[in-house]
Structure formats: C-alpha cells, structure tokens
Design a protein around this motif. Structure first.
Motif, PDB file in Angstrom:
ATOM      1  N   PHE A  23       0.839  -1.213   0.000  1.00 19.67           N
ATOM      2  CA  PHE A  23       0.000   0.000   0.000  1.00 19.67           C
ATOM      3  C   PHE A  23       0.869   1.256   0.000  1.00 19.67           C
ATOM      4  CE2 PHE A  23      -2.498  -3.248   2.422  1.00 19.67           C
ATOM      5  CZ  PHE A  23      -3.309  -3.579   1.358  1.00 19.67           C
ATOM      6  N   GLN A  35      -4.191   2.056  -2.764  1.00 22.81           N
ATOM      7  CA  GLN A  35      -4.506   1.939  -1.333  1.00 22.81           C
ATOM      8  C   GLN A  35      -5.977   2.293  -1.084  1.00 22.81           C
ATOM      9  OE1 GLN A  35      -2.311   4.723   1.094  1.00 22.81           O
ATOM     10  NE2 GLN A  35      -2.189   3.276   2.791  1.00 22.81           N
ATOM     11  N   GLY A  36      -6.612   1.531  -0.209  1.00 22.36           N
ATOM     12  CA  GLY A  36      -8.045   1.712   0.014  1.00 22.36           C
ATOM     13  C   GLY A  36      -8.355   2.815   1.006  1.00 22.36           C
ATOM     14  N   ASN A  91     -10.896  -8.481   1.336  1.00 19.72           N
ATOM     15  CA  ASN A  91      -9.878  -7.640   0.722  1.00 19.72           C
ATOM     16  C   ASN A  91      -8.755  -8.577   0.307  1.00 19.72           C
ATOM     17  OD1 ASN A  91      -8.020  -5.707   0.027  1.00 19.72           O
ATOM     18  ND2 ASN A  91      -7.886  -4.774   2.058  1.00 19.72           N
ATOM     19  N   ARG A 149      -6.078  -4.803  -8.431  1.00 20.37           N
ATOM     20  CA  ARG A 149      -7.167  -4.357  -7.566  1.00 20.37           C
ATOM     21  C   ARG A 149      -7.341  -2.838  -7.701  1.00 20.37           C
ATOM     22  NH1 ARG A 149      -6.735  -3.737  -1.106  1.00 20.37           N
ATOM     23  NH2 ARG A 149      -6.079  -1.680  -1.817  1.00 20.37           N
TER      24      ARG A 149
HETATM   25  N1  GLN Z   1      -6.814  -1.577   3.908  1.00 20.00           N
HETATM   26  C1  GLN Z   1      -6.277  -0.672   2.952  1.00 20.00           C
HETATM   27  C2  GLN Z   1      -6.120  -1.374   1.617  1.00 20.00           C
HETATM   28  O1  GLN Z   1      -6.315  -2.532   1.515  1.00 20.00           O
HETATM   29  C3  GLN Z   1      -4.970  -0.070   3.297  1.00 20.00           C
HETATM   30  C4  GLN Z   1      -4.493  -0.116   4.676  1.00 20.00           C
HETATM   31  C5  GLN Z   1      -3.035   0.135   4.759  1.00 20.00           C
HETATM   32  O2  GLN Z   1      -2.491   0.915   3.992  1.00 20.00           O
HETATM   33  N2  GLN Z   1      -2.395  -0.542   5.638  1.00 20.00           N
HETATM   34  O3  GLN Z   1      -5.777  -0.735   0.666  1.00 20.00           O
END
Ligand code: GLN
Ligand code: PMP
Length: 383
Positions: free
Chosen positions: A18, A35-36, A172, A363
């Motif tokens: 990420f 990154q989510g 995820n 993704r």
């Molecule tokens: N959960 C978020 C993702 O999957 C990122 C979390 C993180 O950067 N640690 O992108």
C-alpha cells in the motif's frame, strides 16, 4: 556503518504494497486507486462531535478497554444487526484500529509451532502477524476467479497443530463474500477441535447485491471460539482515525486485554466519545452498502470503455480487473507501468500471495468521488 547486528524478525518482508504504490502515485502524479481510502468527506456532524468532545474536556486517558458508552452502543448495534448478546464490560475492547486488534488476537492465542490457516490472496498483515507470534501460516488458495473457499483443501491442511483459521468477509482484496454454506462448512471443521477463528469484518457494511453479511456474531457456536475485528475507519470514511474494536468471549478477551494493556493500553478518547453518540444513527451505516454499490457500478460502467475486464466484487472498497490479453507482464510490473506511463495507481493482487502467481489482475479502489473515477478511466481508455 554500525558494527551492531540485528537479526530481522521479518526477514522476508519489505515495505507494504500500500505504501509502495501510494508513494509511486505521488512520485508520478498518478490518480491513486491503489490503497483503500475514500477521497470524499466524512460526516461533518461526526467531526463536530469530536470537536465538542475535546472542548468538553475528554482529552485524557479513557478506560483501557474503551469508553463504556461506546462499548454499550456497540453491544446494542450488534444485537440489532446480528442478534448477538455481547457483554460490553467483558467482551468488547476498543482498539487503535482493526490491524492492531488482529495483531493482539494473534499474539494472544499463538504459541511457537502453532499453525494458522490463511486464505490467499490474504490482506497483507495476517501472515507477518502470525509469524511475529512465532507461529506458521498455512496457506489455502481461494479459487480464481470467484475466489471461493475450497473447503476440501482446508480439511487437507488441518493438523494437530492448527490453532486458528482466519476469515475475512467481505474480502480484501477481491470483494468476495462468505455464504451461509461457507459458515456451515467452517462450523463442521472446527466442531470438537481446539481451533479458534479470527474473523476480520472491517467491511461488514460494504456488501452489495442484496447479500447478507455472514458475521460470526450471528453464530454462537462459532463466536464461542472467535475474535471478531472491526474498524470505524471503514464505516465512517475516516481511515486515518485508526480506531476499531474487537469482540470475543470473556475467556479470550481477558487474555487479549493482558496484552493490549502493555501495548497501546487505550485508544483515542475524543473520537470514542463522539462515536458513542453517533452510533445511534443507524442510517449512517445501513446506507453504506447501497452508497458503495453505486460507486462499484458507476466505475464498472465507465471501465467498459477500456480493455480491462471486471471480475466479480460483492463487497469492500475493491474490484479486480483483468488485463489478460493486454500484456503478459507480471502484475507488479504492469501496475508499476500503469502508474508511471498512464498515471493510475492500483494494487497487484499477486502482492497478497506468498508464492509467485500471475492471474493478470489488479485491484482498483472505487471508494472515490465520481470526478476521480472519471479522470482515472479517461487515462485507462488509452491502454
Ligand atoms: N486496507 C487498505 C487497503 O487494503 C490499506 C491499509 C493500509 O495501507 N495498511 O488498501
Ligand atoms: N483488515 C482489512 C481487510 C482491511 O482492509 C483493513 C483496512 N486497512 C484492516 C483490516 C485494518 O483497518 P484499520 O485501518 O482500522 O487498522
């Protein structure tokens, strides 16, 4: 160079994907669908409530297990959603994020030599956390392209050393969700064993297509051997708050708290106070699935103009797209090139496996403003 030597606790681990992809996005001025995290604002009412909590003097350590009215509000919420009777005093702990709750759960239950079943692709913190606790991750591959669990494969990997199974629904990176039949399979596998369950449910509300969230909290037979982890960041569009919670039966939570008290000890006070009030607003979380589903669908409709092909996603912030037929590159190489040459950052799904895989999938995070998604697809049509 220092002559002092340090033996790495995680010799095979680099920087999380990420951070790698977000840094690359900044460096190349790319639109970050990697990154989510949402790029739309969170509730102003909630930020005002945090402000009020600070002004009202909630700025010192709160109880190590979390602000009691927040734990009570969570107990009420999970009763309403899942029919679970959870004791806020003994079975809920507020934590500095879901990742921390997972880390603490693994640290609580694992002894050297224990094995933990982890499905791949796996959210990237699970395996390092298992290894830091001195245990071994035993991986089971989800079946591409639906990323379903092959329960026969799970049975084959269980040994007398298996201490836990990690589940994550909605999932995820793939957006797959567990079905009621999966729960039946899991229940049969753990029955009459010493196997515990770690259930990462941070995307509990981000579920689409009318599917129910199969929370472990709905199943007393599983909950009696489970740590279930959540994140407020995902519910209230504030991933930077790093606040979450863990639910587990008292005999497990007692040990979890022994570790928590000497690590973070407690969590952010004013945000807990604000959330204690805000949780009463059921619509704020009940509307989330439809809101994110609309984003998934909007992005997918735009992506039809590109040569990338959507894989199914029924939940989370994420959907995978295949670039098979466009390039033979590895997912990492293709993701890097897409960032540098086309200005769109994504996450290679291969980053969530311990062994080399190449399904030619990336993704994409669709939890973004429409303007962001439009701008990204304008770039991707050039592929
Ligand atoms: N959960 C978020 C993702 O999957 C990122 C979390 C993180 O950067 N640690 O992108
Ligand atoms: N599990 C999964 C599957 C996630 O995607 C995230 C999001 N980063 C987390 C856990 C951790 O959430 P938090 O930011 O609250 O630590």
């Amino acid at each position: 160079m220092s002559t002092v030597q340090l033996q790495s606790k995680l010799p095979n681990v680099g920087t999380t994907i990420f951070t790698v992809m977000s840094s690359l996005a900044v460096e190349h001025n790319a639109i970050n669908l990697g990154q989510g995290f949402p790029d739309f604002p969170m509730s102003e009412e909630l930020t005002n409530m945090v402000n009020s909590a600070m002004k009202d003097g909630f700025n010192q350590y709160i109880h190590m297990n979390g602000y009691m009215p927040l734990r009570e509000a969570i107990a009420e919420k999970v009763d309403f959603l899942y029919g679970a009777q959870i004791n806020p005093d003994t079975e809920i702990t507020i934590t500095p994020g879901g990742t921390y709750a997972l880390y603490t759960a693994f640290a609580t239950i694992l002894q050297p030599g224990d094995e933990v079943i982890v499905f791949e692709p796996a959210y990237d913190c699970y395996i390092p956390q298992v290894e830091l606790a001195g245990a071994k991750a035993v991986t089971v591959e989800l079946v591409f392209p639906e990323y379903k669990i092959d329960w026969a494969a799970v049975r084959n990997k269980i040994t007398e050393k298996t201490r836990a199974i990690v589940i994550n629904s909605p999932h995820n990176p793939t957006g797959a969700v567990l079905s009621a039949q999966d729960i039946v399979e899991l229940t049969a596998i753990v029955k009459d064993t010493q196997i515990l369950i770690i259930s990462d449910e941070v995307y509990e509300h981000l579920i689409f297509d009318g599917l129910p969230h199969e929370s472990i909290l709905k199943y007393p037979e599983l909950l009696e051997r489970a740590f279930v982890t959540f994140s407020f960041g995902k519910v209230y569009h504030c991933t930077g708050w790093k606040l979450g919670y863990c639910i587990a039966p008292g005999y497990l939570m007692k040990e979890f708290r022994k570790i928590h008290q000497f690590n973070a000890f407690t969590s952010d006070t004013p945000k807990q106070v604000a959330l204690a009030g805000f949780l009463a607003n059921r619509d704020a979380y009940l509307e989330l699935g439809a809101f994110l589903q609309q984003k998934r669908d909007y992005f997918e409709s735009l992506m039809k103009e590109t040569r990338l092909k959507a894989l199914p996603s029924h939940g989370s912030y994420f959907q995978s797209y295949s670039y098979a037929g466009i390039s033979d590159e590895t997912e990492m190489d293709f993701a890097v090139r897409l960032t540098k040459e086309y200005g769109v950052a994504t996450i290679p799904v291969s980053a969530f496996y311990t062994k080399p895989v190449n399904n030619s999938v990336l993704r994409f995070c669709f939890a973004k403003k429409e303007a962001t998604l439009n701008a990204a697809v304008e770039r991707l049509v050039k592929l």
